[in-house]
Write a protein that holds these residues in place. Structure first.
Motif, PDB file in Angstrom:
ATOM      1  N   PRO A 152      -5.558  -7.095 -10.286  1.00  0.00           N
ATOM      2  CA  PRO A 152      -4.184  -7.517 -10.579  1.00  0.00           C
ATOM      3  C   PRO A 152      -3.542  -6.807 -11.757  1.00  0.00           C
ATOM      4  O   PRO A 152      -2.368  -6.435 -11.704  1.00  0.00           O
ATOM      5  N   ALA A 153      -4.297  -6.611 -12.834  1.00  0.00           N
ATOM      6  CA  ALA A 153      -3.691  -6.010 -14.032  1.00  0.00           C
ATOM      7  C   ALA A 153      -3.333  -4.549 -13.779  1.00  0.00           C
ATOM      8  O   ALA A 153      -2.303  -4.060 -14.256  1.00  0.00           O
ATOM      9  N   LYS A 154      -4.172  -3.850 -13.007  1.00  0.00           N
ATOM     10  CA  LYS A 154      -3.828  -2.456 -12.705  1.00  0.00           C
ATOM     11  C   LYS A 154      -2.528  -2.406 -11.906  1.00  0.00           C
ATOM     12  O   LYS A 154      -1.731  -1.496 -12.067  1.00  0.00           O
ATOM     13  N   LEU A 155      -2.320  -3.403 -11.032  1.00  0.00           N
ATOM     14  CA  LEU A 155      -1.075  -3.417 -10.253  1.00  0.00           C
ATOM     15  C   LEU A 155       0.120  -3.676 -11.168  1.00  0.00           C
ATOM     16  O   LEU A 155       1.112  -2.935 -11.134  1.00  0.00           O
ATOM     17  N   VAL A 156       0.042  -4.678 -12.006  1.00  0.00           N
ATOM     18  CA  VAL A 156       1.230  -5.039 -12.793  1.00  0.00           C
ATOM     19  C   VAL A 156       1.546  -3.952 -13.823  1.00  0.00           C
ATOM     20  O   VAL A 156       2.705  -3.589 -14.025  1.00  0.00           O
ATOM     21  N   ARG A 157       0.514  -3.385 -14.433  1.00  0.00           N
ATOM     22  CA  ARG A 157       0.773  -2.333 -15.425  1.00  0.00           C
ATOM     23  C   ARG A 157       1.280  -1.053 -14.742  1.00  0.00           C
ATOM     24  O   ARG A 157       2.150  -0.370 -15.265  1.00  0.00           O
TER      25      ARG A 157
ATOM     26  N   ASP B  21      -3.216   3.208  -8.810  1.00  0.00           N
ATOM     27  CA  ASP B  21      -4.559   2.895  -8.318  1.00  0.00           C
ATOM     28  C   ASP B  21      -4.913   1.496  -8.826  1.00  0.00           C
ATOM     29  O   ASP B  21      -5.124   1.302 -10.025  1.00  0.00           O
ATOM     30  N   CYS B  22      -4.946   0.522  -7.905  1.00  0.00           N
ATOM     31  CA  CYS B  22      -5.298  -0.844  -8.339  1.00  0.00           C
ATOM     32  C   CYS B  22      -6.451  -1.377  -7.490  1.00  0.00           C
ATOM     33  O   CYS B  22      -6.532  -2.570  -7.235  1.00  0.00           O
ATOM     34  N   ASP B  23      -7.336  -0.487  -7.075  1.00  0.00           N
ATOM     35  CA  ASP B  23      -8.536  -0.878  -6.313  1.00  0.00           C
ATOM     36  C   ASP B  23      -8.173  -1.636  -5.035  1.00  0.00           C
ATOM     37  O   ASP B  23      -8.888  -2.562  -4.626  1.00  0.00           O
ATOM     38  N   TYR B  24      -7.065  -1.240  -4.427  1.00  0.00           N
ATOM     39  CA  TYR B  24      -6.595  -1.898  -3.195  1.00  0.00           C
ATOM     40  C   TYR B  24      -7.603  -1.678  -2.061  1.00  0.00           C
ATOM     41  O   TYR B  24      -7.975  -0.549  -1.762  1.00  0.00           O
TER      42      TYR B  24
ATOM     43  N   ALA C 119       0.838  -1.211   0.000  1.00  0.00           N
ATOM     44  CA  ALA C 119       0.000   0.000   0.000  1.00  0.00           C
ATOM     45  C   ALA C 119       0.869   1.256   0.000  1.00  0.00           C
ATOM     46  O   ALA C 119       0.541   2.254  -0.655  1.00  0.00           O
ATOM     47  N   GLN C 120       1.991   1.206   0.718  1.00  0.00           N
ATOM     48  CA  GLN C 120       2.878   2.379   0.743  1.00  0.00           C
ATOM     49  C   GLN C 120       3.453   2.669  -0.637  1.00  0.00           C
ATOM     50  O   GLN C 120       3.552   3.818  -1.051  1.00  0.00           O
ATOM     51  N   VAL C 121       3.825   1.597  -1.345  1.00  0.00           N
ATOM     52  CA  VAL C 121       4.374   1.807  -2.694  1.00  0.00           C
ATOM     53  C   VAL C 121       3.279   2.369  -3.610  1.00  0.00           C
ATOM     54  O   VAL C 121       3.525   3.280  -4.409  1.00  0.00           O
ATOM     55  N   LEU C 122       2.078   1.835  -3.481  1.00  0.00           N
ATOM     56  CA  LEU C 122       0.979   2.304  -4.337  1.00  0.00           C
ATOM     57  C   LEU C 122       0.786   3.800  -4.144  1.00  0.00           C
ATOM     58  O   LEU C 122       0.630   4.557  -5.111  1.00  0.00           O
ATOM     59  N   ALA C 123       0.828   4.236  -2.865  1.00  0.00           N
ATOM     60  CA  ALA C 123       0.640   5.669  -2.580  1.00  0.00           C
ATOM     61  C   ALA C 123       1.816   6.469  -3.153  1.00  0.00           C
ATOM     62  O   ALA C 123       1.620   7.511  -3.790  1.00  0.00           O
ATOM     63  N   ARG C 124       3.020   5.952  -2.943  1.00  0.00           N
ATOM     64  CA  ARG C 124       4.213   6.700  -3.393  1.00  0.00           C
ATOM     65  C   ARG C 124       4.250   6.831  -4.912  1.00  0.00           C
ATOM     66  O   ARG C 124       4.581   7.873  -5.440  1.00  0.00           O
ATOM     67  N   GLU C 125       3.852   5.766  -5.602  1.00  0.00           N
ATOM     68  CA  GLU C 125       3.984   5.757  -7.063  1.00  0.00           C
ATOM     69  C   GLU C 125       2.684   6.141  -7.779  1.00  0.00           C
ATOM     70  O   GLU C 125       2.628   6.128  -9.006  1.00  0.00           O
ATOM     71  N   GLY C 126       1.646   6.444  -7.005  1.00  0.00           N
ATOM     72  CA  GLY C 126       0.382   6.839  -7.624  1.00  0.00           C
ATOM     73  C   GLY C 126      -0.259   5.713  -8.435  1.00  0.00           C
ATOM     74  O   GLY C 126      -0.793   5.948  -9.515  1.00  0.00           O
TER      75      GLY C 126
END
Ligand SMILES: Cc1cc2nc3c(=O)[nH]c(=O)nc-3n(C[C@H](O)[C@H](O)[C@H](O)COP(=O)(O)OP(=O)(O)OC[C@H]3O[C@@H](n4cnc5c(N)ncnc54)[C@H](O)[C@@H]3O)c2cc1C
Length: 468
Positions: A190-195, A120-123, A111-118
């Motif tokens: 998953p695809a939003k995360l990997v892309r 959005d993968c419906d976490y 979650a921290q990486v998602l926030a840092r890198e912007g």
């Protein structure tokens, strides 16, 4: 262009136009060459580049980022590893607790990486519900599992028993016998995360080459049809595709998992069912089922698939009617109101199973080879741990990550346990799976005699013993 949008519901839903990145057309000289742009390859590149921005890193991908299991999975981002109870049983209690904390912390780290890198993968971190949902033996096996976890020092903060009434506060299933709640699980697209990760590593200066299958690899480099890459470190990150890079196929079998998605369901249906916090859920049979309510209110539900003779990869994931109907039957048993729901997407993918049925994170400074894999269908969170761990190992750092029992620092690939040759693997795998299916059929029938129920469970339990 290949039909990458057809890979899964998730790839189909992306705003991303899925344009191919350039392929590898010229020879390269890099510090780290990573094979495969799934989560493992991308997380490894991400943590290497964050700690050592000077490194020149190339990722060489056969198709596109997310073509493999990372763009297809069920979206359970777990703070767990397959077989962790066996791995951690060997540790002293104080070290064991630290290891469990490391694992349980994975969704928050992501979650921290998602926030840092912007990204959005419906976490949504709603935890996971492991439900005893179809027959009473499921309650017995779940309670036994919980006892085992508590005996290892875990507490109610880690895993909690839910009575049928408590379970119903989170999900309403037809025949609730109770369940286990684990808070350290999130659901994602998953695809939003990997892309998103692929874009994040590119922003850090990593180059991804697509449509560039690696044909040969060894210590010091690799080759594609058109170019060679020299590299101090080679990191094969192909998980279910290990057969494409001999000799890795000896250590990791491709196993398929198959999955379906309904159309978006009305609010009234979800009011009946629940799962309002994005909880992951599964019913506890040896069929290995996993489901989630997606951000756009579909039910996504998967179950174990198969293994093809000689580890042949499955490429065609147009599921047969019986493959779709088995999954419909399983979720319909939980939610009878969904028995006739329209299924809009069905797909599957290859995942990697190690002979020890648990992951490994291996780094050999003598040959410059590092790899992480064998997640066995529990890889969304484990790949993050794998990427972080490989980065520390390659950079020669001694950290909590590198001291875990799944880390292998000596012996290279030979330290991994090889699978038995065919036809033993195929016969063994099918015998085990048949015993699981038989057990499930016997137990799901309320009219079967107690002795038959016991016998079916005994046989399946015995067969499962070969997996450890
Ligand atoms: C249907 C399904 C459902 C799943 N559900 C879950 C879940 O809910 N939760 C969970 O934790 N885990 C789940 N998993 C497992 C999880 O998705 C994987 O463990 C994880 O995505 C593995 O990531 P990876 O990067 O190691 O491998 P992959 O994502 O498979 O990436 C490997 C990449 O390597 C590329 N490649 C292969 N061969 C070559 C080559 N020769 N040259 C160059 N590139 C190559 C492939 O094209 C691919 O892009 C599921 C798996 C499947 C198939």
């Amino acid at each position: 262009m290949p039909a990458w949008r057809n890979i899964s519901l998730w790839m189909d839903q992306l705003d991303d136009p899925l344009l191919a990145r350039p392929s590898l057309e010229h020879d390269l000289d890099v510090n780290v060459a990573i094979i495969g742009a799934g989560y493992t390859g991308l997380w490894t590149a991400y943590y290497l580049k964050r700690q050592a921005p000077e490194l020149k890193i190339a990722i060489i991908e056969a198709q596109t980022a997310g073509f493999g299991a990372s763009g297809r999975n069920g979206g359970w981002l777990m703070g767990n590893l397959l077989g962790e109870d066996r791995l951690l049983a060997e540790l002293a209690p104080q070290h064991r607790r630290a290891s469990f904390d490391l694992l349980h912390g994975i969704p928050d780290e992501v979650a921290q990486v998602l926030a840092r890198e912007g990204i959005d993968c419906d976490y949504r971190k709603g935890g996971a519900l492991y439900c005893a949902a179809r027959y009473p033996e499921q309650e017995v096996s779940l309670r036994r599992y919980l006892d085992k976890l508590y005996a290892q020092g875990l507490t109610e903060d880690d895993y909690r028993w839910l009575s049928p009434q408590q379970l119903a506060e989170q999900v309403r299933i037809a025949k609730p016998y109770g369940g286990i709640y684990a808070p350290h699980v999130a659901t994602i697209n998953p695809a939003k995360l990997v892309r998103g990760l692929a874009r994040a590593v590119e922003n850090l200066g990593v180059t991804i080459y697509e449509n560039s299958p690696v044909t040969h690899w060894q210590s010091g480099g690799l080759r594609t049809a058109k170019a060679s890459v020299r590299a101090a470190w080679v990191v094969p990150a192909v998980e279910g595709y290990a057969n494409t890079l001999p000799p890795l196929g000896r250590y990791q079998l491709p196993v398929q998992s198959l999955i379906v998605a309904t159309e978006p369901l009305p609010a009234s249906t979800w009011a009946d069912i629940g799962l309002s916090q994005g909880q992951a859920f599964g019913e506890s049979s040896r069929q290995v089922t996993y489901g989630q309510r997606t951000a756009d209110n579909r039910l996504v539900f998967g179950a174990r698939g198969g293994y093809q003779f000689a580890g042949k990869l499955r490429h065609n994931f147009d599921l047969t009617d019986s493959e779709v109907e088995l999954r419909r039957y399983l979720f319909g048993e939980l939610f009878p109101q969904l028995k006739k729901a329209r299924i809009t997407h069905s797909w599957g993918g290859n995942l990697g199973m190690s002979r020890r049925f648990r992951p490994h994170m291996l780094c050999d400074h003598a040959t410059g080879i590092a790899l992480s894999g064998g997640y066995g269908g529990e890889g969304v969170g484990a790949t993050h741990l794998g990427g972080r761990t490989l980065a520390d190992l390659i950079l020669g750092r001694d950290t909590l990550l590198t001291q875990q029992p799944w880390v292998i620092r000596e012996g290279g690939l030979k330290a991994l346990k090889a699978w038995e040759p065919e036809p033993c693997r195929w016969l063994g795998y099918n015998a085990i799976i048949r015993s699981f299916v038989h057990e499930d059929q016997v137990l799901a029938n309320p009219n079967t005699a107690p002795w038959r129920r016991k016998l079916a469970t005994g046989i399946a339990g015995f067969m499962e013993g070969f997996m450890h």
